[in-house]
Design an enzyme around this catalytic site. Structure first.
Site, PDB file in Angstrom:
ATOM      1  N   ASP A 110       0.943  -1.339   0.073  1.00  7.51           N
ATOM      2  CA  ASP A 110       0.136  -0.087  -0.085  1.00  7.51           C
ATOM      3  C   ASP A 110       0.977   1.282   0.048  1.00  7.51           C
ATOM      4  O   ASP A 110       2.141   1.341   0.142  1.00  7.51           O
ATOM      5  CB  ASP A 110      -0.866   0.000   1.208  1.00  7.51           C
ATOM      6  N   ASP A 134     -10.694   2.283  -3.788  1.00  6.62           N
ATOM      7  CA  ASP A 134     -11.042   2.168  -2.243  1.00  6.62           C
ATOM      8  C   ASP A 134     -12.467   2.060  -2.303  1.00  6.62           C
ATOM      9  O   ASP A 134     -12.995   1.930  -1.283  1.00  6.62           O
ATOM     10  CB  ASP A 134     -10.563   3.137  -1.364  1.00  6.62           C
TER      11      ASP A 134
END
Ligand code: DGJ
Length: 746
Positions: free
Chosen positions: A479, A549
């Site tokens: 990430d 997301d």
């Protein structure tokens, strides 16, 4: 042979079955661009294409010659300020303050295959016959700089990869303030420019506009390719669409600051540039040193944008992504992030994994929160050691428990970041990017580690590699949750600060390279707050990327549709999440959430223990479906049929390599009453084969489905009679079409 050189006219012709790319050496020694388009016959001399003319207010290179101006001549790698007034491809700041250079042709070489680009992700070949590479060397006599323009044409892809290496063969140190990877002068401006832009949670929306005089550009100055603009653009003829017409796709294999632009001049010539963003870029090049740009890939299609995308999909799936997972169907995973966020215990994780196993899930992924003091986003980043209060047996213990269930185990990292509340920061406060005497901005309470420094990268590598060596970790989610600010490295001198952004990304690539080489069987998924680094540079190391997301099925239609213009379906991380959705609080039916996620890597991101028995049955069926068809969905030929940007419906499909199986996804956002009779023409089927429609049970020849179309009308077109299931908002269907041997169509 796919590259011809005509000695007399000094003309280069790169070609394959679908495209031609033609250049020549101009009279002043610069490289001229003659043609980029559909494959044409070769000829000894194309110089009739050179635009020699007199224009008032023009500036001319030669005394007594008012025809030769670089302002009109199409060029390959132009400089500004010596009769050309467009934005240039290269700019070199010299000791005397001048930025004028004069790169003249010296030599060329042709080699089979494709050389690697040191330290950079790039397309590659496995056999020499797959491509040929032309390197043209130019020299600027005054500085002694050598410019190597590299062109690789692929034998079976309508694609050319370009990059540039500049080496200092002179005696003076210079500063490169702009070195684009690609410059292409097109003779007209009759194009629509399509960019893929948005923001966090609504990435890669399709935005189209007609080119006009002036400059249109996209780019990123955030240190990553960004949610806002993807390093990809399409120039298509206004009459072209998904199925026919000319389209040029341009993709930049890079994960940092970039610029892509088209400049249309007053005579309607279009100059396209792609490369590292020149703002904040300043690379000091000492005598004997070289600078290699990242690669840009140009795809030409004369058959519309689906064909263009399919070329990118094939090239990027097969010759950009690499390693063990490149050709393998992806494990169906469950990720705990939206199920628990930071609020988990080991027992809760195991109970989610147990239920997932019962449903057929293959991989359990532990997301953020397992390390250091990371119980919220305010602490712990940088301390890649399991928190014993949360995981009593550490990562090894949890991984063993998951493996004992018969599942694989995956783990989240955010290698490039640090919280100030961490042992790593306390030990090395100077390891973050930070400008002396200026404030230090944060994003999500975190700071960016200075990955331009090899010792920083090495320290993170040691921590990550220890875990990957000790525990049974089969998957890593990498990430990256903030953009760079106050970009400055305390390890570099003042005159090298313009190198930091690029050196940072080289550091990221070097860590990826070390980890993927040492752990070749680990599946890496890249992520940057969802889709903030969904770019080809990442795809080289990590064959899949968390697409966004935003996990809402309706939002995902646009995101996945836009993403598919460049990136293969196998690269899109797609999860079924809970309803109401956590980003838009929308209630979509479970079948629609899965129907959207099938076109991707597929997984779940919710606590399955909270679903009803009926829903669990549905989940089991979904997983069985995905296991049966994931080869077609992830590796089949993908077609966009109806765009979510143009109306209420989205339709796309994937066709197996042997064309015996096709899967059509049909999605409708709002229900429609008393609707039209509707059908959609399919693509890519075998016209001779008879296919069984899984929903109606009827048989249809491929030519029927591609010409008459697949009827998608549903009960809402009329009255809902007994036994019919009424449609709802956010509805969707999956049609499986399978060749039925020995059957005649109805
Ligand atoms: C952003 C990612 O996109 C999410 O999936 C999740 O991993 C969080 N970060 C965790 O902090």
């Amino acid at each position: 042979m796919s590259i011809i050189y005509h000695e007399k006219s000094k003309t280069f012709h790169l070609y394959n079955d679908s495209m031609s790319y033609i250049m020549t050496v101009l009279k002043n020694g610069h490289m001229g661009q003659l043609y980029c388009g559909k494959r044409i016959h070769d000829r000894e001399d194309f110089s009739y294409l050179l635009e020699m003319c007199v224009r008032p207010m023009g500036s001319y290179v030669y005394d007594a010659d008012r025809l030769f101006s670089l302002d009109y001549l199409k060029q390959e790698y132009p400089v500004y300020g010596s009769t050309d007034y467009h934005e240039p491809a290269v700019e070199v700041l010299q000791g005397n303050g001048s930025r004028i250079s004069d790169f003249c042709y010296r030599s060329f070489s042709i080699s089979d295959g494709k050389p690697t680009l040191a330290g950079l992700p790039a397309t590659y070949t496995e056999e020499d016959s797959e491509a040929q590479t032309l390197t043209i060397t130019l020299e600027d006599e005054v500085t002694g700089l050598l410019l190597h323009l590299m062109y690789t044409i692929f034998t079976h892809s309508s694609a050319i990869a370009r990059s540039v290496c500049i080496s200092n063969g002179g005696k003076e140190t210079v500063h490169l303030t702009r070195v684009m990877s690609l410059s292409l002068d097109l003779p007209d401006d009759k194009y629509e420019w399509i960019q893929f832009s948005g923001a966090w949670a609504r990435e890669r929306h399709v935005k189209t506009r007609r080119l006009e005089e002036g400059t249109v550009s996209i780019g990123s100055m955030r240190g990553h390719s960004s949610h806002e603009h993807n390093p990809f653009l399409v120039l298509k003829r206004p009459t072209a669409d998904e199925h026919q017409g000319e389209a040029l796709g341009l993709s930049f294999i890079y994960s940092g600051n970039f610029l892509m632009q088209a400049e249309v001049d007053c005579h309607h010539m279009t100059r396209v540039l792609a490369g590292i963003h020149p703002d904040c870029f300043d690379w000091k090049l000492e005598p004997g040193e070289s600078f290699q740009t990242p690669e840009a890939v140009l795809v030409y299609s004369s058959n519309g944008m689906n064909a263009m995308s399919q070329t990118f999909h094939h090239l990027y799936r097969k010759r950009l992504a690499h390693g063990y997972w490149r050709d393998r169907v992806r494990p169906i995973l469950i990720n705990n992030w939206e199920a628990t966020y930071f609020d988990f215990t080991e027992e809760r994780l195991v109970s989610i994994a147990e239920k997932a196993k019962e449903c057929g899930v293959e991989l359990f992924v532990l997301d953020d929160g397992w390390f250091g003091q990371r119980c919220s986003d305010r602490a712990g980043l940088g301390d890649w050691i399991a928190n014993p209060d949360r995981l009593s047996g550490g990562i090894t213990g949890l991984a063993d428990r998951i493996e004992a269930l018969g599942m694989k185990f995956g783990l989240w990292f955010e290698p490039e970041m640090v919280n100030k509340n961490s042992d790593l920061y306390r030990a090395h406060p100077d390891w973050i990017l930070s400008t002396p005497n200026r404030s230090e901005s944060h994003g999500r309470y975190q700071y960016v580690l200075d990955f331009s420094r090899p010792e920083v990268v090495d320290c993170i590598y040691q921590m990550m590699a220890k875990i990957l060596r000790e525990a049974k970790v089969s998957y890593v989610k990498w990430d990256m949750n903030r953009s760079i600010t106050e970009c400055y490295s305390s390890a570099l001198p003042a005159d090298r600060q313009g190198e930091v952004f690029h050196r940072y990304i080289l550091g990221v690539y070097s860590l990826y390279e070390r980890l993927t080489s040492e752990f070749p069987h680990v599946l890496f998924e890249s992520c940057a707050s969802g889709g903030g680094r969904f770019d080809p540079g990442m795809l080289y190391y990590a064959p899949q990327c968390w697409t966004s997301d935003d996990s809402d099925a309706v939002e995902r239609l646009k995101i996945q549709y836009g993403t598919s213009f460049c990136y293969p379906i196998s690269s899109m991380g797609t999860h079924v999440s809970v309803a109401p959705n956590h980003q838009v609080f929308r209630n979509t039916p479970l079948h629609t959430r899965a129907n959207v996620a099938y076109f991707g890597t597929f997984g779940y991101e919710l606590d399955l223990n909270k679903l009803s028995e009926e829903e669990i049955l549905q989940v089991k069926e979904q997983i069985a479906f995905m296991k049966k068809y994931r080869e077609v969905l992830q590796y089949g030929t993908f077609y966009r049929l109806v765009s979510p940007f143009e109306g209420n419906e989205t339709i796309w499909m994937a066709v197996s390599e042997d064309r015996r199986t096709a899967i059509v996804g049909w999605y409708r956002v709002m229900n429609v009453v008393n609707a039209y009779y509707e059908r959609v023409r399919l693509e890519g089927l075998d016209p001779q084969l008879c296919y069984r429609n899984s929903l109606s049970g009827t048989l249809h020849y491929g030519d029927e489905l591609m010409n008459l179309g697949l009827i998608t009308t549903d009960v809402t077109a009329g009255e809902v009679l007994g036994g019919m299931k009424p449609c709802t908002d956010y509805d969707s269907r999956i049609y499986v079409l399978e060749a039925a041997d020995g059957q005649a169509g109805l």
